[in-house]
Design an enzyme around this catalytic site. Structure first.
Site, PDB file in Angstrom:
ATOM      1  N   GLY A   1       0.928  -1.050   0.084  1.00  0.00           N
ATOM      2  CA  GLY A   1       0.098   0.023   0.001  1.00  0.00           C
ATOM      3  C   GLY A   1       0.887   1.013   0.140  1.00  0.00           C
ATOM      4  O   GLY A   1       1.680   1.304  -1.034  1.00  0.00           O
TER       5      GLY A   1
ATOM      6  N   LYS B   1       1.697 -10.415  -3.502  1.00  0.00           N
ATOM      7  CA  LYS B   1       2.709  -9.404  -2.872  1.00  0.00           C
ATOM      8  C   LYS B   1       3.923  -9.920  -2.746  1.00  0.00           C
ATOM      9  O   LYS B   1       4.890  -9.437  -3.174  1.00  0.00           O
ATOM     10  CB  LYS B   1       1.800  -8.644  -1.923  1.00  0.00           C
TER      11      LYS B   1
HETATM   12  N1  HSE Z   1      -6.960  -5.368  -0.569  1.00  0.00           N
HETATM   13  C1  HSE Z   1      -5.474  -4.990  -0.311  1.00  0.00           C
HETATM   14  C2  HSE Z   1      -5.296  -5.040   1.174  1.00  0.00           C
HETATM   15  C3  HSE Z   1      -5.313  -3.419  -0.873  1.00  0.00           C
HETATM   16  O1  HSE Z   1      -5.885  -5.135   2.110  1.00  0.00           O
HETATM   17  O2  HSE Z   1      -4.004  -5.058   1.335  1.00  0.00           O
HETATM   18  C4  HSE Z   1      -4.000  -2.980  -0.878  1.00  0.00           C
HETATM   19  O3  HSE Z   1      -3.089  -3.973  -1.816  1.00  0.00           O
END
Ligand code: HSE
Length: 384
Positions: free
Chosen positions: A116, A187
């Site tokens: 994020g 990720k």
């Molecule tokens: N849905 C993802 C999370 C958004 O909650 O981390 C960010 O990548």
């Protein structure tokens, strides 16, 4: 640098708003679905962006592999820099996009796709150029961290905690990827590729929190443990890369236990730098948009890539990873795992602490039990 935006959802609105205020960047057209072009800056055909010579860069925040991949290739081939927050896209097609961007002489950056708002991949990519990266990982999903924190701090049940995470704009459009660990897995795939130039496509394991109950959380608290969804990536001396996601019962004083709300804790260990951890908001409109903007400003400063130029698709190998696990399972299946301790037995269900067992065996056995219709929850246990 004029930036077109693909998508006008939670993150898209944030990117557009930030672009209007950013120094050295200019907000260009925004791609929306046909019929939604209700303002002058909105367009509904990708050609209006790829064929616009005034657009220098494209920021994709739509999500999903298609049509995002087709649009990305069109933008790159048209000579536009390409920035994305889309984990699914980069995990599936990152090697191809990296190659195409290099050939076209444009930048391809995706900070917002992992962590994020946390500036993780940017720093990892820089570190990988001069240090040997030994491991990558951490808490990489904001939705599940928010849910785990809420379940623990307010006693909320799973469904209420998920609903709140969705309302706050943390979850994916379909939250399945968040709660099953797939989002965090994508990720960690990206982090492995940034660190080691191999984007693992198979051999991966992910367990989420979708089997967790409020009673489990109470039980962990009584034992002085905190549940966190943790991603792990490691490269062995022989070059094999392990990559998996699973719940972990950390100790109350461990760094992860202090990561609350929608925060992430992304970490890497460099052979020379030692362990580095970065904490910040891992999901949400403006934290994610801020990472997109950072990439765009990085392009203005000459940043071209996060993956090494010779990055390839490859496989993960989790056969050497081992942990002790906390497992809740039907009593009838109790002898599937070597128990170090039986923590609770209500006649129908057991809660056990296993001896150290292979990560692969744990994940595969849980999947087999569920296939046979049994309820199972497991979490690795951080050593006391
Ligand atoms: N849905 C993802 C999370 C958004 O909650 O981390 C960010 O990548």
């Amino acid at each position: 640098m004029k930036v077109a935006v693909l998508g006008y959802g939670t993150v898209g609105v944030g990117v557009y708003e930030m672009l209007k205020a950013a120094k050295g960047l200019e907000a260009g057209p925004v791609l929306v679905r046909p019929g939604k072009e209700n303002e002058a800056f909105k367009v509904s055909s990708i050609e209006k962006i790829t064929e616009d010579p005034s657009v220098d860069a494209v920021a994709e925040v739509m999500g999903g592999v298609e049509p995002a991949f087709t649009y990305a290739m069109a933008a790159i081939r048209a000579g536009k820099h390409f920035v994305t927050s889309n984990k699914a896209l980069v995990a599936a097609k990152g090697v191809e996009l990296n190659r195409a961007a290099k050939e076209a002489g444009v930048s391809f950056l995706f900070s917002a796709a992992c962590g994020g708002g946390v500036p993780f991949l940017h720093n990892l990519a820089r570190a990988a150029q001069t240090d040997e990266i030994l491991s990558v990982g951490g808490i990489l999903n904001g939705t599940t961290n928010f849910m785990l924190d809420q379940m623990q701090s307010t006693g909320k049940d799973y469904a209420a905690a998920l609903k709140e995470a969705q309302e706050l704009g943390y979850a994916e459009a379909d939250p399945t990827a968040d709660v099953t660990g797939l989002d965090a897995l994508r990720k960690i795939m990206l982090a492995c590729a940034v660190a080691w130039g191999v984007l693992p496509q198979d051999g991966l394991l992910n367990e989420g929190i979708d089997s967790l109950s409020a009673a489990d959380v109470k039980d962990f608290m009584a034992r002085g443990r905190v549940c966190r969804l943790v991603a792990s990536g490691q490269r062995a001396a022989d070059g094999r890369i392990s990559a998996y996601v699973e719940p972990v019962l950390v100790r109350a004083g461990d760094a992860e236990s202090a990561v609350l709300k929608n925060y992430n804790m992304a970490r890497y260990e460099g052979k020379n730098a030692g362990p580095i951890a970065m904490i910040g908001q891992g999901a949400g409109r403006y934290p994610t948009a801020s990472a997109v903007l950072r990439d765009l400003s990085g392009i203005c400063a000459g940043e071209a890539a996060m993956f090494p130029a010779d990055c390839v698709d490859g496989s993960a190998d989790n056969s050497a990873a081992k942990h002790a696990y906390y497992v809740r399972l039907p009593k009838a299946c109790g002898d599937l795992f070597p128990a170090a301790e039986i923590l609770a037995d209500n006649g129908e269900e057991l809660r056990i602490l296993t001896e150290e067992i292979s990560v692969q065996k744990m994940h595969e056995s849980a999947a087999a039990l569920r296939k046979a219709g049994h309820a199972v929850f497991f979490a690795a246990v951080r050593e006391a």
